[in-house]
Design an enzyme around this catalytic site. Structure first.
Site, PDB file in Angstrom:
ATOM      1  N   LYS A 178       0.742  -1.247   0.108  1.00 23.50           N
ATOM      2  CA  LYS A 178       0.051   0.092  -0.056  1.00 23.50           C
ATOM      3  C   LYS A 178       0.736   1.119  -0.089  1.00 23.50           C
ATOM      4  CE  LYS A 178      -4.427   1.095   0.224  1.00 23.50           C
ATOM      5  NZ  LYS A 178      -5.472   0.336  -0.083  1.00 23.50           N
ATOM      6  N   GLY A 199     -19.972   7.171   2.863  1.00 23.97           N
ATOM      7  CA  GLY A 199     -19.163   7.230   1.870  1.00 23.97           C
ATOM      8  C   GLY A 199     -19.720   7.466   0.399  1.00 23.97           C
ATOM      9  N   GLY A 202     -17.795   8.089  -2.615  1.00 30.36           N
ATOM     10  CA  GLY A 202     -17.001   8.028  -3.465  1.00 30.36           C
ATOM     11  C   GLY A 202     -16.842   7.159  -4.431  1.00 30.36           C
ATOM     12  N   ASN A 203     -15.893   6.891  -4.979  1.00 29.24           N
ATOM     13  CA  ASN A 203     -15.655   5.692  -5.969  1.00 29.24           C
ATOM     14  C   ASN A 203     -16.630   4.212  -5.323  1.00 29.24           C
ATOM     15  OD1 ASN A 203     -14.562   2.878  -6.665  1.00 29.24           O
ATOM     16  ND2 ASN A 203     -13.539   4.160  -8.189  1.00 29.24           N
ATOM     17  N   GLY A 210     -18.516   3.906  -2.507  1.00 26.54           N
ATOM     18  CA  GLY A 210     -19.825   4.016  -1.990  1.00 26.54           C
ATOM     19  C   GLY A 210     -21.062   4.370  -2.913  1.00 26.54           C
TER      20      GLY A 210
HETATM   21  P1  NAD Z   1     -12.889   8.064  -2.555  1.00 27.05           P
HETATM   22  O1  NAD Z   1     -11.815   9.020  -2.022  1.00 27.05           O
HETATM   23  O2  NAD Z   1     -13.361   7.880  -3.859  1.00 27.05           O
HETATM   24  O3  NAD Z   1     -14.144   8.305  -1.641  1.00 27.05           O
HETATM   25  C1  NAD Z   1     -14.070   8.382  -0.158  1.00 27.05           C
HETATM   26  C2  NAD Z   1     -15.539   8.880   0.343  1.00 27.05           C
HETATM   27  O4  NAD Z   1     -15.374   8.876   1.801  1.00 27.05           O
HETATM   28  C3  NAD Z   1     -15.873  10.274   0.004  1.00 27.05           C
HETATM   29  O5  NAD Z   1     -17.150  10.248  -0.506  1.00 27.05           O
HETATM   30  C4  NAD Z   1     -15.598  11.124   1.134  1.00 27.05           C
HETATM   31  O6  NAD Z   1     -16.277  12.322   1.010  1.00 27.05           O
HETATM   32  C5  NAD Z   1     -16.154  10.150   2.256  1.00 27.05           C
HETATM   33  N1  NAD Z   1     -15.489  10.389   3.386  1.00 27.05           N
HETATM   34  C6  NAD Z   1     -14.272  10.777   4.074  1.00 27.05           C
HETATM   35  N2  NAD Z   1     -14.129  10.741   5.162  1.00 27.05           N
HETATM   36  C7  NAD Z   1     -15.299  10.694   5.581  1.00 27.05           C
HETATM   37  C8  NAD Z   1     -15.870  10.683   6.951  1.00 27.05           C
HETATM   38  N3  NAD Z   1     -15.003  10.811   7.986  1.00 27.05           N
HETATM   39  N4  NAD Z   1     -17.112  10.294   7.002  1.00 27.05           N
HETATM   40  C9  NAD Z   1     -17.985  10.020   6.024  1.00 27.05           C
HETATM   41  N5  NAD Z   1     -17.328   9.996   4.717  1.00 27.05           N
HETATM   42  C10 NAD Z   1     -16.162  10.391   4.424  1.00 27.05           C
HETATM   43  O7  NAD Z   1     -12.536   6.602  -1.852  1.00 27.05           O
HETATM   44  P2  NAD Z   1     -12.769   5.126  -2.238  1.00 27.05           P
HETATM   45  O8  NAD Z   1     -11.883   4.735  -3.495  1.00 27.05           O
HETATM   46  O9  NAD Z   1     -14.144   5.096  -2.796  1.00 27.05           O
HETATM   47  O10 NAD Z   1     -12.542   4.351  -1.068  1.00 27.05           O
HETATM   48  C11 NAD Z   1     -13.392   4.201   0.098  1.00 27.05           C
HETATM   49  C12 NAD Z   1     -12.747   3.258   0.952  1.00 27.05           C
HETATM   50  O11 NAD Z   1     -12.834   2.005   0.239  1.00 27.05           O
HETATM   51  C13 NAD Z   1     -11.514   3.280   1.670  1.00 27.05           C
HETATM   52  O12 NAD Z   1     -11.404   2.536   2.819  1.00 27.05           O
HETATM   53  C14 NAD Z   1     -10.627   2.471   0.583  1.00 27.05           C
HETATM   54  O13 NAD Z   1      -9.510   1.947   1.287  1.00 27.05           O
HETATM   55  C15 NAD Z   1     -11.514   1.212   0.393  1.00 27.05           C
HETATM   56  N6  NAD Z   1     -11.396   0.454  -0.993  1.00 27.05           N
HETATM   57  C16 NAD Z   1     -11.177   1.206  -2.049  1.00 27.05           C
HETATM   58  C17 NAD Z   1     -10.908   0.367  -3.175  1.00 27.05           C
HETATM   59  C18 NAD Z   1     -10.865   0.999  -4.837  1.00 27.05           C
HETATM   60  O14 NAD Z   1     -11.065   0.455  -5.767  1.00 27.05           O
HETATM   61  N7  NAD Z   1     -11.025   2.424  -4.902  1.00 27.05           N
HETATM   62  C19 NAD Z   1     -10.849  -0.904  -3.109  1.00 27.05           C
HETATM   63  C20 NAD Z   1     -11.137  -1.416  -1.800  1.00 27.05           C
HETATM   64  C21 NAD Z   1     -11.076  -0.627  -0.971  1.00 27.05           C
END
Ligand code: NAD
Length: 406
Positions: A103, A214, A216-217, A219
Protein backbone atom coordinates in the site's frame (compact mmCIF):
# COMPACT_ATOMS: atom_id res chain seq x y z
CA UNK A 1 -8.05 3.65 20.41
CA UNK A 2 -5.42 1.46 18.73
CA UNK A 3 -3.92 2.58 15.44
CA UNK A 4 -5.02 0.62 12.33
CA UNK A 5 -1.86 -1.52 12.26
CA UNK A 6 -2.31 -2.51 15.91
CA UNK A 7 -5.92 -3.41 15.10
CA UNK A 8 -4.78 -5.53 12.15
CA UNK A 9 -2.33 -7.43 14.40
CA UNK A 10 -5.07 -7.96 16.97
CA UNK A 11 -7.28 -9.42 14.23
CA UNK A 12 -4.39 -11.76 13.36
CA UNK A 13 -4.08 -12.91 16.98
CA UNK A 14 -7.82 -13.50 17.20
CA UNK A 15 -7.81 -15.63 14.05
CA UNK A 16 -4.78 -17.54 15.34
CA UNK A 17 -6.71 -18.30 18.54
CA UNK A 18 -9.27 -20.18 16.42
CA UNK A 19 -6.76 -21.97 14.21
CA UNK A 20 -3.15 -21.70 15.41
CA UNK A 21 -0.32 -21.13 12.94
CA UNK A 22 3.40 -21.70 13.55
CA UNK A 23 5.36 -19.09 15.51
CA UNK A 24 7.79 -18.62 12.60
CA UNK A 25 5.00 -17.91 10.14
CA UNK A 26 3.23 -15.55 12.54
CA UNK A 27 6.33 -13.48 13.16
CA UNK A 28 7.02 -13.34 9.43
CA UNK A 29 3.50 -12.24 8.49
CA UNK A 30 3.24 -9.74 11.38
CA UNK A 31 5.65 -7.29 9.80
CA UNK A 32 6.11 -5.80 6.37
CA UNK A 33 9.00 -6.96 4.24
CA UNK A 34 9.85 -3.37 3.32
CA UNK A 35 8.82 0.15 4.42
CA UNK A 36 9.78 3.01 2.15
CA UNK A 37 9.45 6.67 3.16
CA UNK A 38 10.12 9.47 0.70
CA UNK A 39 10.17 13.27 0.77
CA UNK A 40 8.63 14.63 -2.42
CA UNK A 41 9.57 18.22 -3.30
CA UNK A 42 6.85 20.05 -5.24
CA UNK A 43 7.29 23.50 -6.76
CA UNK A 44 3.98 25.16 -5.83
CA UNK A 45 2.09 27.62 -8.03
CA UNK A 46 3.30 30.53 -5.87
CA UNK A 47 6.95 29.66 -6.61
CA UNK A 48 7.77 28.16 -3.19
CA UNK A 49 8.88 24.52 -2.82
CA UNK A 50 6.90 22.31 -0.43
CA UNK A 51 8.01 18.88 0.78
CA UNK A 52 5.37 16.13 1.06
CA UNK A 53 5.87 12.88 2.97
CA UNK A 54 5.11 9.74 0.94
CA UNK A 55 5.12 6.03 1.71
CA UNK A 56 5.09 2.56 0.21
CA UNK A 57 4.82 -0.47 2.43
CA UNK A 58 5.48 -3.87 0.83
CA UNK A 59 4.03 -6.44 3.17
CA UNK A 60 4.44 -9.83 1.56
CA UNK A 61 5.03 -11.10 -1.99
CA UNK A 62 4.95 -14.86 -1.52
CA UNK A 63 1.92 -15.15 -3.82
CA UNK A 64 2.96 -12.57 -6.44
CA UNK A 65 4.03 -8.93 -6.88
CA UNK A 66 3.06 -6.54 -4.08
CA UNK A 67 -0.31 -4.98 -4.95
CA UNK A 68 -2.32 -2.16 -3.39
CA UNK A 69 -3.58 1.38 -3.72
CA UNK A 70 -2.08 4.78 -3.01
CA UNK A 71 -3.98 7.07 -0.64
CA UNK A 72 -3.76 10.88 -0.64
CA UNK A 73 -5.15 12.08 2.69
CA UNK A 74 -4.18 14.60 5.36
CA UNK A 75 -4.36 11.93 8.12
CA UNK A 76 -2.44 9.23 6.24
CA UNK A 77 0.63 8.07 8.15
CA UNK A 78 2.95 5.07 8.17
CA UNK A 79 0.78 3.05 10.59
CA UNK A 80 -2.28 3.43 8.40
CA UNK A 81 -0.30 2.42 5.30
CA UNK A 82 1.21 -0.58 7.16
CA UNK A 83 -2.26 -1.81 8.15
CA UNK A 84 -3.61 -1.34 4.64
CA UNK A 85 -0.62 -3.21 3.16
CA UNK A 86 -1.15 -6.15 5.53
CA UNK A 87 -4.88 -6.28 4.70
CA UNK A 88 -3.96 -6.19 0.98
CA UNK A 89 -1.76 -9.29 1.35
CA UNK A 90 -4.66 -11.09 3.03
CA UNK A 91 -7.23 -9.75 0.57
CA UNK A 92 -5.33 -10.94 -2.50
CA UNK A 93 -5.05 -14.36 -0.87
CA UNK A 94 -8.80 -14.40 -0.07
CA UNK A 95 -9.60 -13.57 -3.70
CA UNK A 96 -7.02 -16.19 -4.68
CA UNK A 97 -5.37 -13.88 -7.23
CA UNK A 98 -1.61 -14.10 -7.94
CA UNK A 99 -0.65 -11.00 -5.98
CA UNK A 100 1.01 -10.11 -2.69
CA UNK A 101 0.12 -7.07 -0.60
CA UNK A 102 1.36 -3.49 -0.48
CA UNK A 103 0.00 0.00 0.00
CA UNK A 104 1.14 3.57 -0.57
CA UNK A 105 0.22 7.04 0.48
CA UNK A 106 1.02 10.70 0.79
CA UNK A 107 0.14 12.90 3.75
CA UNK A 108 -1.71 15.64 1.89
CA UNK A 109 -5.14 17.19 1.60
CA UNK A 110 -5.48 17.09 -2.19
CA UNK A 111 -8.35 19.58 -2.11
CA UNK A 112 -5.76 22.21 -1.15
CA UNK A 113 -3.65 21.59 -4.28
CA UNK A 114 -4.17 23.02 -7.75
CA UNK A 115 -4.34 20.50 -10.60
CA UNK A 116 -0.75 21.33 -11.63
CA UNK A 117 0.51 20.80 -8.06
CA UNK A 118 -1.41 17.50 -7.83
CA UNK A 119 0.18 16.28 -11.07
CA UNK A 120 3.69 17.25 -9.87
CA UNK A 121 3.11 15.45 -6.56
CA UNK A 122 1.81 12.32 -8.34
CA UNK A 123 4.71 12.25 -10.79
CA UNK A 124 7.11 12.87 -7.87
CA UNK A 125 5.76 9.83 -6.01
CA UNK A 126 6.22 7.62 -9.10
CA UNK A 127 9.71 9.01 -9.81
CA UNK A 128 11.00 8.40 -6.29
CA UNK A 129 9.37 4.97 -6.00
CA UNK A 130 10.48 3.85 -9.49
CA UNK A 131 13.31 1.56 -8.27
CA UNK A 132 10.88 -0.37 -6.08
CA UNK A 133 7.86 -0.80 -8.35
CA UNK A 134 7.17 -2.49 -11.70
CA UNK A 135 4.88 -5.15 -13.23
CA UNK A 136 6.74 -8.05 -11.60
CA UNK A 137 7.70 -6.19 -8.39
CA UNK A 138 4.96 -3.96 -7.05
CA UNK A 139 1.80 -2.78 -8.81
CA UNK A 140 0.04 0.24 -7.23
CA UNK A 141 -3.58 1.34 -7.83
CA UNK A 142 -6.03 4.06 -6.75
CA UNK A 143 -7.42 4.41 -3.23
CA UNK A 144 -8.96 7.31 -1.29
CA UNK A 145 -8.59 10.57 -3.24
CA UNK A 146 -6.54 9.06 -6.06
CA UNK A 147 -8.15 8.82 -9.49
CA UNK A 148 -7.61 7.18 -12.90
CA UNK A 149 -6.02 10.47 -14.04
CA UNK A 150 -3.49 10.30 -11.18
CA UNK A 151 -2.69 6.69 -12.13
CA UNK A 152 -2.13 7.84 -15.74
CA UNK A 153 0.34 10.55 -14.59
CA UNK A 154 2.21 8.09 -12.38
CA UNK A 155 2.33 5.41 -15.06
CA UNK A 156 3.52 7.89 -17.68
CA UNK A 157 6.30 9.11 -15.37
CA UNK A 158 7.36 5.54 -14.57
CA UNK A 159 7.42 4.49 -18.25
CA UNK A 160 9.44 7.57 -19.23
CA UNK A 161 12.06 6.89 -16.57
CA UNK A 162 12.39 3.14 -17.00
CA UNK A 163 11.41 2.53 -20.63
CA UNK A 164 8.90 -0.07 -19.46
CA UNK A 165 6.53 -0.78 -22.36
CA UNK A 166 3.55 -2.83 -21.15
CA UNK A 167 2.07 -0.12 -18.90
CA UNK A 168 1.26 -2.79 -16.32
CA UNK A 169 2.93 -1.04 -13.36
CA UNK A 170 -0.14 0.95 -12.26
CA UNK A 171 -3.74 -0.23 -12.46
CA UNK A 172 -6.95 1.78 -12.30
CA UNK A 173 -5.80 3.79 -15.34
CA UNK A 174 -8.28 5.53 -17.68
CA UNK A 175 -9.61 3.28 -20.46
CA UNK A 176 -7.63 5.07 -23.20
CA UNK A 177 -4.41 4.67 -21.18
CA UNK A 178 -4.57 0.89 -20.77
CA UNK A 179 -7.26 0.72 -18.10
CA UNK A 180 -9.67 -2.19 -17.80
CA UNK A 181 -13.36 -2.10 -18.51
CA UNK A 182 -15.25 -2.30 -15.24
CA UNK A 183 -12.40 -1.16 -12.93
CA UNK A 184 -14.32 1.91 -11.72
CA UNK A 185 -17.32 -0.09 -10.53
CA UNK A 186 -15.32 -3.17 -9.49
CA UNK A 187 -15.13 -2.69 -5.70
CA UNK A 188 -18.81 -1.80 -5.35
CA UNK A 189 -19.84 -4.54 -7.77
CA UNK A 190 -17.65 -7.17 -6.08
CA UNK A 191 -19.22 -6.18 -2.74
CA UNK A 192 -22.66 -6.59 -4.28
CA UNK A 193 -21.79 -10.08 -5.62
CA UNK A 194 -20.59 -11.18 -2.17
CA UNK A 195 -23.70 -9.75 -0.50
CA UNK A 196 -26.07 -11.17 -3.12
CA UNK A 197 -24.50 -14.62 -2.99
CA UNK A 198 -24.88 -14.83 0.81
CA UNK A 199 -28.06 -12.76 1.27
CA UNK A 200 -30.53 -15.60 1.72
CA UNK A 201 -28.13 -17.44 4.07
CA UNK A 202 -28.19 -14.27 6.21
CA UNK A 203 -32.04 -14.30 6.17
CA UNK A 204 -32.20 -10.90 4.47
CA UNK A 205 -35.18 -9.93 2.28
CA UNK A 206 -35.10 -9.59 -1.50
CA UNK A 207 -35.35 -5.84 -1.14
CA UNK A 208 -33.20 -4.49 1.70
CA UNK A 209 -32.95 -1.03 3.22
CA UNK A 210 -29.35 0.17 2.93
CA UNK A 211 -27.30 2.91 4.64
CA UNK A 212 -23.95 3.90 3.09
CA UNK A 213 -21.16 5.95 4.68
CA UNK A 214 -19.02 7.46 1.90
CA UNK A 215 -20.14 8.54 -1.55
CA UNK A 216 -16.89 8.23 -3.49
CA UNK A 217 -15.79 5.58 -5.94
CA UNK A 218 -16.77 2.64 -3.73
CA UNK A 219 -19.85 4.00 -1.92
CA UNK A 220 -21.21 5.71 -5.04
CA UNK A 221 -20.94 2.62 -7.23
CA UNK A 222 -22.32 0.36 -4.49
CA UNK A 223 -25.32 2.69 -4.12
CA UNK A 224 -26.07 2.63 -7.85
CA UNK A 225 -25.67 -1.14 -8.18
CA UNK A 226 -27.75 -1.99 -5.09
CA UNK A 227 -30.49 0.44 -6.14
CA UNK A 228 -30.58 -1.05 -9.63
CA UNK A 229 -31.15 -4.49 -8.04
CA UNK A 230 -34.21 -3.34 -6.10
CA UNK A 231 -32.63 -2.38 -2.77
CA UNK A 232 -33.56 0.92 -1.13
CA UNK A 233 -30.74 3.33 -0.22
CA UNK A 234 -32.21 5.33 2.66
CA UNK A 235 -29.12 7.28 3.79
CA UNK A 236 -25.74 8.35 2.42
CA UNK A 237 -22.88 10.55 3.57
CA UNK A 238 -19.65 12.13 2.45
CA UNK A 239 -16.93 13.82 4.50
CA UNK A 240 -19.03 16.99 4.80
CA UNK A 241 -22.52 15.75 5.69
CA UNK A 242 -25.05 12.91 5.78
CA UNK A 243 -28.60 12.78 4.41
CA UNK A 244 -31.55 10.48 4.98
CA UNK A 245 -34.90 9.75 3.31
CA UNK A 246 -36.67 6.67 4.70
CA UNK A 247 -38.62 6.33 1.43
CA UNK A 248 -35.37 5.90 -0.51
CA UNK A 249 -32.92 8.28 -2.20
CA UNK A 250 -32.87 8.59 -5.99
CA UNK A 251 -29.19 7.78 -6.55
CA UNK A 252 -28.98 9.03 -10.14
CA UNK A 253 -30.54 12.35 -9.16
CA UNK A 254 -28.21 12.54 -6.14
CA UNK A 255 -25.19 12.01 -8.41
CA UNK A 256 -26.34 14.91 -10.60
CA UNK A 257 -26.97 17.04 -7.50
CA UNK A 258 -23.48 16.33 -6.12
CA UNK A 259 -21.88 17.07 -9.48
CA UNK A 260 -23.40 20.52 -9.71
CA UNK A 261 -23.34 21.48 -5.99
CA UNK A 262 -20.15 19.64 -4.84
CA UNK A 263 -22.04 18.45 -1.73
CA UNK A 264 -25.07 16.29 -0.91
CA UNK A 265 -26.63 18.45 1.82
CA UNK A 266 -29.95 19.95 0.73
CA UNK A 267 -30.79 17.16 -1.73
CA UNK A 268 -34.56 17.52 -2.35
CA UNK A 269 -36.70 15.23 -0.17
CA UNK A 270 -33.88 14.43 2.29
CA UNK A 271 -33.04 15.74 5.73
CA UNK A 272 -29.54 16.31 7.06
CA UNK A 273 -28.13 14.22 9.91
CA UNK A 274 -24.61 13.74 11.29
CA UNK A 275 -22.27 11.01 10.12
CA UNK A 276 -22.48 9.49 13.62
CA UNK A 277 -26.29 9.36 13.43
CA UNK A 278 -26.11 7.79 9.99
CA UNK A 279 -24.24 4.75 11.30
CA UNK A 280 -26.94 4.15 13.93
CA UNK A 281 -29.99 4.28 11.63
CA UNK A 282 -32.30 1.24 11.59
CA UNK A 283 -31.70 -0.65 8.31
CA UNK A 284 -31.02 -4.12 6.92
CA UNK A 285 -27.53 -3.38 5.58
CA UNK A 286 -24.96 -0.84 6.77
CA UNK A 287 -22.09 -0.19 4.35
CA UNK A 288 -19.08 1.68 5.67
CA UNK A 289 -17.33 2.91 2.48
CA UNK A 290 -15.11 5.72 3.77
CA UNK A 291 -12.29 5.27 6.29
CA UNK A 292 -11.00 3.08 9.17
CA UNK A 293 -12.24 2.96 12.77
CA UNK A 294 -15.84 4.06 12.17
CA UNK A 295 -17.59 1.30 14.14
CA UNK A 296 -15.95 1.18 17.56
CA UNK A 297 -16.78 0.12 21.12
CA UNK A 298 -18.38 3.59 21.49
CA UNK A 299 -21.15 3.12 18.90
CA UNK A 300 -21.33 -0.66 18.24
CA UNK A 301 -24.10 -1.06 20.82
CA UNK A 302 -26.20 1.45 18.90
CA UNK A 303 -25.81 -0.08 15.44
CA UNK A 304 -29.24 -1.26 14.28
CA UNK A 305 -28.33 -2.91 10.96
CA UNK A 306 -28.71 -6.68 10.53
CA UNK A 307 -25.61 -6.91 8.34
CA UNK A 308 -22.45 -4.80 8.02
CA UNK A 309 -20.97 -5.02 4.52
CA UNK A 310 -17.45 -3.60 4.89
CA UNK A 311 -16.48 -1.91 1.64
CA UNK A 312 -14.00 0.42 3.37
CA UNK A 313 -10.78 -1.06 4.73
CA UNK A 314 -10.69 -1.53 8.50
CA UNK A 315 -13.95 0.28 9.36
CA UNK A 316 -14.67 -1.92 12.42
CA UNK A 317 -12.37 -2.28 15.44
CA UNK A 318 -11.89 -5.71 17.09
CA UNK A 319 -13.77 -4.51 20.22
CA UNK A 320 -16.70 -3.49 18.03
CA UNK A 321 -16.54 -6.87 16.25
CA UNK A 322 -17.20 -8.57 19.60
CA UNK A 323 -20.13 -6.30 20.39
CA UNK A 324 -21.73 -6.76 16.95
CA UNK A 325 -21.26 -10.52 17.15
CA UNK A 326 -22.83 -10.72 20.61
CA UNK A 327 -25.80 -8.74 19.28
CA UNK A 328 -26.29 -11.12 16.33
CA UNK A 329 -25.17 -8.61 13.71
CA UNK A 330 -23.23 -10.28 10.89
CA UNK A 331 -20.15 -8.64 9.37
CA UNK A 332 -18.98 -9.44 5.85
CA UNK A 333 -15.35 -8.43 6.36
CA UNK A 334 -13.38 -5.97 4.21
CA UNK A 335 -10.76 -8.45 2.97
CA UNK A 336 -13.58 -10.44 1.36
CA UNK A 337 -16.25 -7.80 0.68
CA UNK A 338 -14.07 -5.19 -1.02
CA UNK A 339 -11.71 -7.55 -2.86
CA UNK A 340 -13.47 -6.90 -6.20
CA UNK A 341 -11.32 -3.81 -6.76
CA UNK A 342 -7.98 -5.56 -6.56
CA UNK A 343 -9.38 -8.48 -8.54
CA UNK A 344 -10.23 -6.28 -11.54
CA UNK A 345 -6.93 -4.42 -11.03
CA UNK A 346 -5.26 -7.79 -11.47
CA UNK A 347 -7.31 -8.35 -14.63
CA UNK A 348 -5.98 -4.98 -15.87
CA UNK A 349 -2.38 -6.00 -15.12
CA UNK A 350 -2.94 -9.30 -16.95
CA UNK A 351 -4.50 -7.56 -19.99
CA UNK A 352 -1.57 -5.08 -20.16
CA UNK A 353 1.00 -7.88 -19.94
CA UNK A 354 -0.76 -9.88 -22.70
CA UNK A 355 -1.63 -6.85 -24.84
CA UNK A 356 -5.34 -7.69 -24.60
CA UNK A 357 -8.50 -5.70 -23.92
CA UNK A 358 -11.41 -7.66 -22.43
CA UNK A 359 -15.06 -6.63 -22.80
CA UNK A 360 -17.00 -5.30 -19.80
CA UNK A 361 -19.15 -8.44 -19.87
CA UNK A 362 -16.04 -10.67 -19.72
CA UNK A 363 -14.66 -8.68 -16.78
CA UNK A 364 -17.92 -8.82 -14.82
CA UNK A 365 -18.39 -12.56 -15.49
CA UNK A 366 -14.84 -13.37 -14.35
CA UNK A 367 -15.30 -11.15 -11.28
CA UNK A 368 -18.57 -12.82 -10.32
CA UNK A 369 -17.06 -16.31 -10.54
CA UNK A 370 -14.28 -15.29 -8.11
CA UNK A 371 -16.49 -13.36 -5.67
CA UNK A 372 -19.15 -16.10 -5.47
CA UNK A 373 -16.57 -18.87 -5.07
CA UNK A 374 -14.61 -17.15 -2.31
CA UNK A 375 -17.70 -15.83 -0.48
CA UNK A 376 -19.06 -19.37 -0.24
CA UNK A 377 -15.65 -20.76 0.75
CA UNK A 378 -15.32 -18.25 3.63
CA UNK A 379 -18.94 -18.81 4.68
CA UNK A 380 -18.41 -22.59 4.85
CA UNK A 381 -15.08 -22.25 6.71
CA UNK A 382 -16.71 -19.94 9.27
CA UNK A 383 -19.42 -22.55 9.85
CA UNK A 384 -16.94 -25.43 10.04
CA UNK A 385 -14.69 -23.55 12.49
CA UNK A 386 -17.68 -22.19 14.42
CA UNK A 387 -16.34 -18.65 14.09
CA UNK A 388 -17.18 -15.35 12.43
CA UNK A 389 -16.45 -14.46 8.80
CA UNK A 390 -13.54 -12.12 9.70
CA UNK A 391 -11.61 -14.82 11.52
CA UNK A 392 -12.51 -17.34 8.80
CA UNK A 393 -11.28 -15.04 6.01
CA UNK A 394 -8.02 -14.39 7.91
CA UNK A 395 -7.53 -18.14 8.37
CA UNK A 396 -8.16 -18.96 4.68
CA UNK A 397 -5.82 -16.14 3.60
CA UNK A 398 -3.08 -17.11 6.06
CA UNK A 399 -3.24 -20.76 4.96
CA UNK A 400 -2.79 -19.71 1.33
CA UNK A 401 0.12 -17.37 2.09
CA UNK A 402 1.81 -19.95 4.32
CA UNK A 403 1.47 -22.52 1.57
CA UNK A 404 3.05 -20.12 -0.94
CA UNK A 405 5.95 -19.40 1.43
CA UNK A 406 6.53 -23.12 1.88
P1 NAD B 1 -12.93 8.02 -2.51
O1 NAD B 1 -11.92 9.04 -2.23
O2 NAD B 1 -13.42 7.86 -3.91
O3 NAD B 1 -14.22 8.25 -1.59
C1 NAD B 1 -14.20 8.35 -0.20
C2 NAD B 1 -15.54 8.85 0.28
O4 NAD B 1 -15.57 8.86 1.70
C3 NAD B 1 -15.86 10.28 -0.18
O5 NAD B 1 -17.23 10.38 -0.48
C4 NAD B 1 -15.54 11.11 1.08
O6 NAD B 1 -16.25 12.33 1.11
C5 NAD B 1 -16.02 10.14 2.14
N1 NAD B 1 -15.45 10.40 3.45
C6 NAD B 1 -14.18 10.74 3.79
N2 NAD B 1 -14.07 10.90 5.11
C7 NAD B 1 -15.30 10.65 5.62
C8 NAD B 1 -15.84 10.66 6.93
N3 NAD B 1 -15.08 10.94 7.99
N4 NAD B 1 -17.15 10.35 7.07
C9 NAD B 1 -17.92 10.06 6.00
N5 NAD B 1 -17.47 10.03 4.76
C10 NAD B 1 -16.19 10.34 4.56
O7 NAD B 1 -12.33 6.64 -1.96
P2 NAD B 1 -12.77 5.16 -2.33
O8 NAD B 1 -11.85 4.68 -3.36
O9 NAD B 1 -14.24 5.13 -2.56
O10 NAD B 1 -12.40 4.40 -0.98
C11 NAD B 1 -13.31 4.29 0.12
C12 NAD B 1 -12.88 3.14 1.01
O11 NAD B 1 -12.89 1.93 0.25
C13 NAD B 1 -11.47 3.24 1.59
O12 NAD B 1 -11.46 2.63 2.86
C14 NAD B 1 -10.65 2.43 0.62
O13 NAD B 1 -9.44 1.97 1.21
C15 NAD B 1 -11.61 1.31 0.35
N6 NAD B 1 -11.34 0.56 -0.88
C16 NAD B 1 -11.26 1.19 -2.08
C17 NAD B 1 -11.04 0.44 -3.23
C18 NAD B 1 -11.04 1.07 -4.59
O14 NAD B 1 -11.03 0.32 -5.58
N7 NAD B 1 -11.05 2.38 -4.73
C19 NAD B 1 -10.88 -0.95 -3.14
C20 NAD B 1 -10.99 -1.57 -1.90
C21 NAD B 1 -11.21 -0.80 -0.79
Amino acid sequence: MLNPFENALLQLTRANNVKPFSKEFLSRISQPEREIRISIPVKMDDGTTKIFEGYRVEHNNARGPYKGGIRFHQDTDINEVKALAFWMALKCAVANIPMGGGKGGVTVDPEKLSKTELEKLSRGWARMMAPNIGPDKDVPAPDVNTTPEIMAWMNDEYMKITGEKTGATFTGKPLDKGGSEGRGAATGLGGFYVFDCLRTKMNLPESCTVVIQGFGNVGGNAAEILASHGHKIIALSDSKSAIVNENGLDIQALNEFKKSNKHIEGFPGSRTITNAELLELPCDVLIPAALENQITEKNANNIKAKLVLELANGPTTPEADDILLSRGIITLPDILANSGGVTVSTFEWEQNLKGEHWSEQDVYEKLKVIMDREALEIYERAKALNTDMRRASFIVALERIEQAIK
